[in-house]
Design a protein around this motif. Structure first.
Motif, mmCIF file in Angstrom:
data_model
loop_
_atom_site.group_PDB
_atom_site.id
_atom_site.type_symbol
_atom_site.label_atom_id
_atom_site.label_comp_id
_atom_site.label_asym_id
_atom_site.label_seq_id
_atom_site.Cartn_x
_atom_site.Cartn_y
_atom_site.Cartn_z
ATOM 1 N N ASN A 185 18.229 16.888 27.177
ATOM 2 C CA ASN A 185 17.278 15.786 26.919
ATOM 3 C C ASN A 185 16.260 15.674 28.146
ATOM 4 O O ASN A 185 15.023 15.512 27.993
ATOM 5 C CB ASN A 185 17.889 14.539 26.831
ATOM 6 C CG ASN A 185 18.498 14.327 25.305
ATOM 7 O OD1 ASN A 185 18.051 15.107 24.358
ATOM 8 N ND2 ASN A 185 19.512 13.558 25.246
ATOM 9 N N GLU A 193 36.740 18.801 25.763
ATOM 10 C CA GLU A 193 36.039 19.329 26.803
ATOM 11 C C GLU A 193 36.880 19.472 27.992
ATOM 12 O O GLU A 193 38.137 19.606 28.022
ATOM 13 C CB GLU A 193 35.006 18.261 27.199
ATOM 14 C CG GLU A 193 34.136 17.957 25.866
ATOM 15 C CD GLU A 193 32.938 17.094 26.134
ATOM 16 O OE1 GLU A 193 32.098 17.362 26.444
ATOM 17 O OE2 GLU A 193 33.354 15.758 26.381
ATOM 18 N N HIS A 233 17.370 23.745 18.654
ATOM 19 C CA HIS A 233 16.932 22.436 18.921
ATOM 20 C C HIS A 233 15.726 22.188 19.685
ATOM 21 O O HIS A 233 14.963 21.212 19.548
ATOM 22 C CB HIS A 233 18.211 21.730 19.457
ATOM 23 C CG HIS A 233 18.002 20.427 20.142
ATOM 24 N ND1 HIS A 233 18.123 19.287 19.087
ATOM 25 C CD2 HIS A 233 17.711 19.850 21.376
ATOM 26 C CE1 HIS A 233 17.662 18.187 19.748
ATOM 27 N NE2 HIS A 233 17.502 18.496 21.118
ATOM 28 N N GLU A 281 13.685 18.265 28.183
ATOM 29 C CA GLU A 281 12.379 17.966 27.190
ATOM 30 C C GLU A 281 11.599 16.691 27.814
ATOM 31 O O GLU A 281 10.436 16.780 27.739
ATOM 32 C CB GLU A 281 12.973 17.174 26.061
ATOM 33 C CG GLU A 281 13.704 18.589 25.048
ATOM 34 C CD GLU A 281 13.946 18.416 23.515
ATOM 35 O OE1 GLU A 281 13.232 19.074 22.921
ATOM 36 O OE2 GLU A 281 14.699 17.559 23.382
ATOM 37 N N ASP A 282 12.237 15.815 28.526
ATOM 38 C CA ASP A 282 11.450 14.772 29.084
ATOM 39 C C ASP A 282 10.606 15.304 30.030
ATOM 40 O O ASP A 282 9.257 14.970 30.270
ATOM 41 C CB ASP A 282 12.333 13.761 29.616
ATOM 42 C CG ASP A 282 13.229 13.176 28.650
ATOM 43 O OD1 ASP A 282 12.927 13.332 27.428
ATOM 44 O OD2 ASP A 282 14.167 12.427 29.236
ATOM 45 N N VAL A 297 29.772 20.167 26.019
ATOM 46 C CA VAL A 297 28.529 19.774 25.094
ATOM 47 C C VAL A 297 27.984 18.485 25.386
ATOM 48 O O VAL A 297 26.712 18.341 25.065
ATOM 49 C CB VAL A 297 29.314 19.930 23.724
ATOM 50 C CG1 VAL A 297 30.569 19.324 23.337
ATOM 51 C CG2 VAL A 297 28.320 19.472 22.465
ATOM 52 N N GLU A 307 29.399 27.514 12.194
ATOM 53 C CA GLU A 307 28.910 26.024 12.093
ATOM 54 C C GLU A 307 29.759 24.863 12.204
ATOM 55 O O GLU A 307 30.984 25.269 11.662
ATOM 56 C CB GLU A 307 27.942 26.151 10.751
ATOM 57 C CG GLU A 307 26.748 26.556 10.825
ATOM 58 C CD GLU A 307 25.871 26.321 9.622
ATOM 59 O OE1 GLU A 307 25.637 25.285 9.195
ATOM 60 O OE2 GLU A 307 25.577 27.319 9.011
ATOM 61 N N ARG A 320 15.832 13.666 20.229
ATOM 62 C CA ARG A 320 16.726 13.715 21.152
ATOM 63 C C ARG A 320 18.106 13.948 20.562
ATOM 64 O O ARG A 320 18.663 13.325 19.743
ATOM 65 C CB ARG A 320 16.435 12.485 21.635
ATOM 66 C CG ARG A 320 15.333 12.238 22.504
ATOM 67 C CD ARG A 320 15.256 10.945 23.196
ATOM 68 N NE ARG A 320 16.120 10.962 24.378
ATOM 69 C CZ ARG A 320 15.788 11.634 25.564
ATOM 70 N NH1 ARG A 320 14.585 12.290 25.659
ATOM 71 N NH2 ARG A 320 16.530 11.406 26.752
ATOM 72 N N LEU A 321 19.008 14.537 21.475
ATOM 73 C CA LEU A 321 20.374 14.416 21.098
ATOM 74 C C LEU A 321 20.989 13.360 21.588
ATOM 75 O O LEU A 321 20.762 12.891 22.890
ATOM 76 C CB LEU A 321 20.962 15.773 22.168
ATOM 77 C CG LEU A 321 20.526 17.089 21.561
ATOM 78 C CD1 LEU A 321 21.103 18.140 22.731
ATOM 79 C CD2 LEU A 321 21.077 17.644 20.389
ATOM 80 N N GLN A 334 25.914 18.832 28.448
ATOM 81 C CA GLN A 334 24.854 19.858 27.857
ATOM 82 C C GLN A 334 23.609 18.819 27.264
ATOM 83 O O GLN A 334 22.446 19.229 27.324
ATOM 84 C CB GLN A 334 25.199 20.763 26.923
ATOM 85 C CG GLN A 334 24.307 21.565 25.997
ATOM 86 C CD GLN A 334 25.229 22.368 25.050
ATOM 87 O OE1 GLN A 334 26.306 23.072 25.488
ATOM 88 N NE2 GLN A 334 24.956 22.403 23.825
ATOM 89 N N ALA A 335 24.102 18.138 26.337
ATOM 90 C CA ALA A 335 23.026 17.054 25.673
ATOM 91 C C ALA A 335 22.201 16.421 26.606
ATOM 92 O O ALA A 335 20.988 16.136 26.453
ATOM 93 C CB ALA A 335 23.822 16.179 24.730
ATOM 94 N N LYS A 336 22.609 15.894 27.646
ATOM 95 C CA LYS A 336 21.986 15.246 28.583
ATOM 96 C C LYS A 336 21.211 15.998 29.257
ATOM 97 O O LYS A 336 19.731 15.744 29.493
ATOM 98 C CB LYS A 336 22.922 14.593 29.630
ATOM 99 C CG LYS A 336 23.832 13.375 29.208
ATOM 100 C CD LYS A 336 24.805 12.944 30.270
ATOM 101 C CE LYS A 336 25.983 12.161 29.613
ATOM 102 N NZ LYS A 336 26.845 11.808 30.550
ATOM 103 N N THR A 377 24.077 11.145 23.506
ATOM 104 C CA THR A 377 24.830 11.608 24.503
ATOM 105 C C THR A 377 25.995 10.654 24.563
ATOM 106 O O THR A 377 25.856 9.502 24.082
ATOM 107 C CB THR A 377 24.108 11.694 25.999
ATOM 108 O OG1 THR A 377 23.627 10.472 26.050
ATOM 109 C CG2 THR A 377 22.924 12.739 25.716
ATOM 110 N N SER A 393 22.356 27.319 18.404
ATOM 111 C CA SER A 393 22.006 25.889 18.058
ATOM 112 C C SER A 393 21.320 25.176 19.250
ATOM 113 O O SER A 393 20.373 24.364 18.995
ATOM 114 C CB SER A 393 23.351 25.114 17.846
ATOM 115 O OG SER A 393 24.264 25.096 19.058
ATOM 116 N N GLY A 398 32.010 24.526 16.627
ATOM 117 C CA GLY A 398 31.780 25.469 15.382
ATOM 118 C C GLY A 398 32.782 26.463 15.206
ATOM 119 O O GLY A 398 33.379 26.593 13.819
#
Ligand code: SF4
Ligand code: SF4
Lengths: 461, 370
Positions: free
Chosen positions: A216, B63, A241, A219-220, A208, A281, B289-290, A211-213, B292, A237, B238
């Motif tokens: 992002n 993780e 987003h 999107e950039d 996770v 959730e 933005r998420l 994944q966030a990186k 990180t 989710s 979750g």
């Protein structure tokens, strides 16, 4: 829950996949019309797998359209068909008004520059014998893009764009972490400056925080290069987003498509309701009531004639003659049908077949036990008429013919959901659409039925 | 060697749920599992400790590379060479020490008290036998049931895991089952040993969400009916939120935080837990933005002398590179919530907090391990 806007309820937008869904908003980049991709996997069973079975939608320029659904629903095949990694069986894909389903040779190669794909599994999609630089450069080499020097320069820029360093050029993929490998895959997809990228589960193999990186980064890149994405994902989710609109797929069909926030806050289709309610959730205080679906999706070789979701739908419309049977008893009827379908589907083992041929039924091959469990022990009375039908079906099973039993119950208990494909109905002012008979008027609304199901869920048979 | 589970006095009250205050069903202390290769030693699990009480679900979240799966295998006695459970590690089940059992003795524990469900049901099912025969084999081994009686019981177990038409399906082979049904069959097999503790290692990760929902519901029902204790391992926040009573967060082989589930999500204390929760899409619907966590998870290849999260931590300060943080109560009056971070206990000065960790480590190791 947000206020629902229901301007066009009761009016079908289309009468089926024949006519294209009108989109007024935004500039359309890809128009998909009644697309079908069937596989013939040379099995003995004859019927092809109907992976994509008539879908119609648009992808707007600059948007991220999410494509969600469970495994086997056809979402990956659909994505691959859009970039012509699969050849469609029928239908059209218009890309800037050119039908790409008919392209071949040089024209196809030319167009391919414009439509790229990023795969889920960076491990298997990158060739481990090539350096990262070579992997990213390959599409440029194949396309004969400019001079060798300019190609190398381009690769260095691409590595930088996706957040890798120049010295990574000469490394091999296995020296990289999962997140870095996915960056390599993205750099490669960007090499030829495409307009449209299919992202096939790009982050589902990643942790996770990694994944966030990547999300992002995606999107950039979209902002920087004006990219249009089709994001295939099972993680809702992530979809919520990043996506502007979402299409929900089940058994080769789009069940609902429209604005992301609207769809999540106020789903219209019974399948969307079920799918959303199943997501755990990351909030232990959220005590939402799940709608637990029974069984598994049907075989895509032999999908239902009517609505694809009919065998599992919690809001399925009852046949009129049984309108006053209680919910609980009716659920038992549906479970009985599921059992019959299962029996008909399970290919018998050789040993089981032999036993049957010898006339010795396998010891527990006995439908009576099922009937006892479901109906004799039911907490409510089973009306005569219903019992009659169940008895008829059971006779066919006892005669060694589960197929006929399925056909019998299909006939006796079928409703419009079993027999007719729904149409797409507008379910909001923004043009969101849902594929379900219940929007057609004359039926209790999906929301009401689903609410009732949630509150008296828990039949355990 | 480092021994970094919470001190005895704090552990007394660490249990939540039915068995609170009683002797824990499972008690893990200073568990260290290392893998020895020519090139390096990897301390995949490095001195973790926790208790599970009767009827309780402990969720372990982390993780890849956090050591959560190795933890499960260590408890089950399934660590294979070049892996080894280090001396001073302790795993007690119903008061009995498991780490010194022979393989044969372990088998009776696996058959009787503890059962495990893996991510991929096919690793637990043999493709050439019917599902029924495999359950019957488990029943024969662990409960001495045979023949008709075993068949009846196998059908009951399949019914208990909500497989419709169980009497018929008991004669089918694993390939005739869908993915969700297979996982149910594996759970039925696990139940054949009539376990008190079920260890679930990512049991729903390979399944679709609607099928995952069915399995989670099943586990919840079984726990209620049978008073099972569950150790649930997953990377999915979750799922953790949904199933756990208590949560332990693992990072690079260590437990960095543990707390009752609602407390952990409401008020995460360790900077890693905070970062992890922040990076989940959907926790901040309004932000574009998420958030990180910079950098990558390190490979723990020596005993820790510092905070393993320091290179990535936004709160890092000098001592973090010098002192190995121990799990301590995050504040007084918060005896149920531990974090292995020098910022805690938060109601003392920073220097006092650091000193607290140094002392705790000395107590734990008797001066060794530096
Ligand atoms: S058409 Fe019928 S079966 Fe299909 S989603 Fe609507 S109610 Fe359910
Ligand atoms: S001990 Fe220091 S580096 Fe480690 S988590 Fe706490 S503040 Fe961050």
């Amino acid at each position: 829950m947000s206020e629902s806007v229901d301007p066009g309820v009761g009016e079908a937008v289309t009468t089926g996949p024949e006519s294209a869904v009108e989109t007024t908003e935004g500039d359309v980049l890809v128009e998909v019309e009644d697309l079908r991709t069937y596989y013939d996997d040379d099995s003995l069973f004859g019927a092809p797998v109907k992976a994509v079975d008539g879908v119609t939608f648009d992808v707007r320029r600059g948007e991220t359209l999410g494509l969600v659904g469970e495994s086997g629903c056809g979402k990956t095949t659909l994505g691959r068909t859009l970039v012509r990694l699969e050849r469609p069986t029928d239908g059209r894909v218009l890309f800037d008004d050119i039908d790409v389903t008919t392209l071949s040779g040089e024209a196809l190669k030319e167009w391919r520059r414009n439509a790229q794909i990023v795969f889920q599994d960076p491990d298997s999609s990158l060739n481990d014998r090539m350096t990262v630089g070579e992997i990213v450069r390959e599409p440029l080499d194949v396309a004969g893009w400019r001079s060798a020097e300019e190609r190398r320069e381009r690769v260095r820029n691409l590595l930088d764009t996706v957040g890798l360093q120049e010295e990574h050029y000469f490394r091999y993929p296995h020296q990289f972490s999962g997140g870095q490998r996915q960056r390599v895959g993205i750099a490669r997809a960007l090499a030829l400056n495409p307009e449209f990228i299919v992202l096939d589960e790009p982050v589902s193999a990643l942790d996770v925080s990694v994944q966030a990186k990547i999300l992002n980064l995606l999107e950039d890149l979209q902002d920087e290069f004006g990219l249009t994405y089709l994001l295939i994902a099972h993680d809702l989710s992530v979809v919520r987003h990043i996506c502007d609109r979402v299409a929900v797929m089940y058994l080769g069909h789009l069940m609902e498509i429209g604005d992301t926030e609207e769809l999540f806050a106020d789903p219209a289709n019974p399948y969307t309701h079920s799918l959303l309610s199943a997501i755990p959730e990351p909030d232990p205080t959220a005590r939402k009531q799940r709608i637990t679906l029974r069984g598994t999706p049907p075989n895509p070789r032999d999908p239902p004639t009517g609505c694809p979701f009919t065998t599992r739908c919690p809001a399925k419309i009852r046949p009129e003659e049984f309108a006053d049977v209680g919910d609980e008893l009716w659920e038992r009827v549906e479970v009985f049908r599921e059992v019959l379908r299962e029996r008909n589907r399970a290919d018998l083992s050789v040993r089981q077949r032999v036993k049957r041929l010898l006339g010795r039924r396998t010891q527990y091959d006995d439908v009576d036990e099922v009937i006892t469990d479901l109906f004799d022990d039911a907490p409510v009375d089973v009306p005569e008429e219903l019992r009659g039908h169940i008895g008829e079906a059971a006779d066919r099973v006892r005669a060694g013919n589960p197929g006929k039993a399925v056909a019998y119950t299909d006939d006796a208990f079928s409703s419009v959901c079993d027999t007719e494909k729904p149409a797409y109905y507008a379910v909001s002012g923004s043009g969101r659409e849902s594929f379900c008979h219940r929007h057609g008027g004359g039926y209790e609304s999906v929301d009401d039925v689903v609410e009732r199901k949630r509150s008296n869920d828990g039949l355990d048979v | 060697m480092a021994t970094i589970d919470a001190p005895e006095d704090e552990r007394e009250t660490a249990g939540v749920g039915v068995g609170r205050g009683d002797e824990p069903l499972l008690s893990v202390e200073a568990l260290t599992t290392a893998f020895y290769t020519d090139r390096e030693t990897i301390r995949a699990v490095d001195g973790i400790g926790f208790d599970i009480h009767e009827g309780e679900t402990l969720g372990i979240v982390g993780e890849s590379g956090s050591g959560k799966s190795v933890t499960a295998r260590s408890i089950m006695g399934l660590v294979e060479s070049p892996g080894r459970i280090e001396p001073r590690s302790s795993v007690r089940f119903r008061g009995e020490e498991l780490t010194d059992l022979s393989e044969k003795e372990y088998r009776t524990v696996r058959g009787g008290g503890i059962a495990m469900v893996f991510q991929d049901p096919l690793t637990s099912l043999n493709p050439v036998y019917t599902v029924g025969n495999q359950i019957k084999e488990a029943l024969r081994l662990h409960q001495g049931l045979r023949g008709e009686e075993a068949t009846e019981r196998a059908i009951e177990l399949l019914e208990a895991v909500s497989i419709p038409d169980a009497a018929r399906r008991v004669e089918e082979y694993p390939h005739q089952f869908s993915g969700g049904m297979r996982q149910r069959a594996v759970i039925a097999m696990a139940l054949a040993c009539d376990p008190d503790l079920l260890i679930c290692d990512e049991p729903t990760t390979a399944l679709d969400v609607t099928i995952q929902a069915q399995i989670l519901e099943l586990l919840e029902d079984l726990q209620e009916e049978r008073g099972l204790s569950i150790l649930f391992i997953t990377h999915d926040m979750g799922v953790i939120a949904e199933v756990s009573d208590r949560v332990a967060v693992m990072y690079a082989g260590e437990t960095v935080e543990s707390a009752p589930v609602e407390e952990l999500f409401r008020s995460p204390k360790h900077p890693y837990t905070q970062g992890l929760l922040e990076s989940i899409p959907g926790r901040h619907p309004d932000s574009d933005r998420l958030r990180t966590i910079e950098g990558d998870v390190p490979t723990p290849n020596a005993a820790a002398t510092d905070c393993r999260f320091a290179p990535r931590c936004p709160e890092v300060f000098e001592d973090c590179h010098e002192v190995h943080p121990q799990p301590v109560a995050v504040g007084s009056g918060d005896e149920d919530h531990h974090a292995a971070c020098l910022l805690y206990p938060e109601d003392t000065s920073r220097d006092a907090a650091v000193e607290h960790h140094v002392e705790r480590k000395r107590e734990r190791t008797g001066g060794e391990g530096e």
